[in-house]
Design an enzyme around this catalytic site. Sequence first.
Site, PDB file in Angstrom:
ATOM      1  CB  SER A 163      -0.967  -0.001   1.183  1.00 27.82           C
ATOM      2  OG  SER A 163      -0.283  -0.259   2.380  1.00 27.82           O
ATOM      3  CG  HIS A 219      -0.744   4.009   4.721  1.00 30.07           C
ATOM      4  ND1 HIS A 219      -1.775   3.795   5.598  1.00 30.07           N
ATOM      5  CD2 HIS A 219      -0.493   2.801   4.148  1.00 30.07           C
ATOM      6  CE1 HIS A 219      -2.139   2.521   5.559  1.00 30.07           C
ATOM      7  NE2 HIS A 219      -1.363   1.899   4.691  1.00 30.07           N
TER       8      HIS A 219
END
Length: 315
Positions: free
Chosen positions: A173, A224
């Site tokens: 991610s 992230h």
Amino acid sequence: MYILFYVLGSAFCIAPWIPHIPITGLISTMQRRSRGLNAGLLLLLSQIFHVGISNIPPVTLAALAVNIWFFLSPLKPLLGSCLSVEKCCQEKEWQRLLLSPFHHADDWHLYFNMVSLLWKGIHLERRLGSRWFAYVVTTFSLLTGLVYLVLEFALAEFMDEPGFKRNCGVGFSGVLFALKVLNNHYCPGGFVRVLGFPVPSRFGCWAELLAIHLVTPGTSFAGHLAGILVGLLYTHGPLKKIMETCAGIFSSSNGYPGQRPYFNNSGYPGFQDYYPHGRATYHAEAPRNYDAYTAGLSEEEQLERALQASLWDRG
């Protein structure tokens, strides 16, 4: 329960996430895999076949296949592949930079990340071309890991909390957040929905970053954030120029440009020229064979044939 996961994924626009890996999480993950509870994997495969394999560009399809393969047959256990300052910088296990993006904590972690990759990859690979997209994904995979290590190290030093150096994350991610920055850069304007609320697309990454950690606080904020920073380095910083320079150095004498496929609902109908660094220059254009179109006739002969055909049609 599956419906709840699906609703959460839709609310985040299938937002990717990286978990921290505590020991209890590893035990739970291994228990789930041993029981064969891979509903997320089955749902992912159904999504891929619904889109159609022939409609997925080759690099995106390959990235999906690699992530699924490593989920089913991991090279190392999660504790041996997750990324942390302690393992990389202190114990010199730098191979984790390569392993961590392609390993996932469980089937739902894989599902949300790969569905996000599916849609982002289809759009960006069509725009950038397969070779440049593969270059971007490879570069982002390495850089997001490095930036993640820098962020965790900085947190540990500034907050005097050595626990940050032991934070261990896995998942694709970080790369997906970087690709989302690219997608928003190439398609400015408009809105995305985060937790049901419309957010301007240029702020979508930041809104998703906050929303994910409000709903699932165990995920890796630094992982992230690292992806967003790498994406900004590409769109507003020097990273793209550096990549173009490196591509020019290591490419052949004919330059980096090539052909990229263009797509429609039926698959790959053809190719078009693509030059990520601008139009290529040549000392002399290669001769082309037009006999296939003119049957070897001169312009005068072609005109005469056309007039004869026209008179014959009228007669």
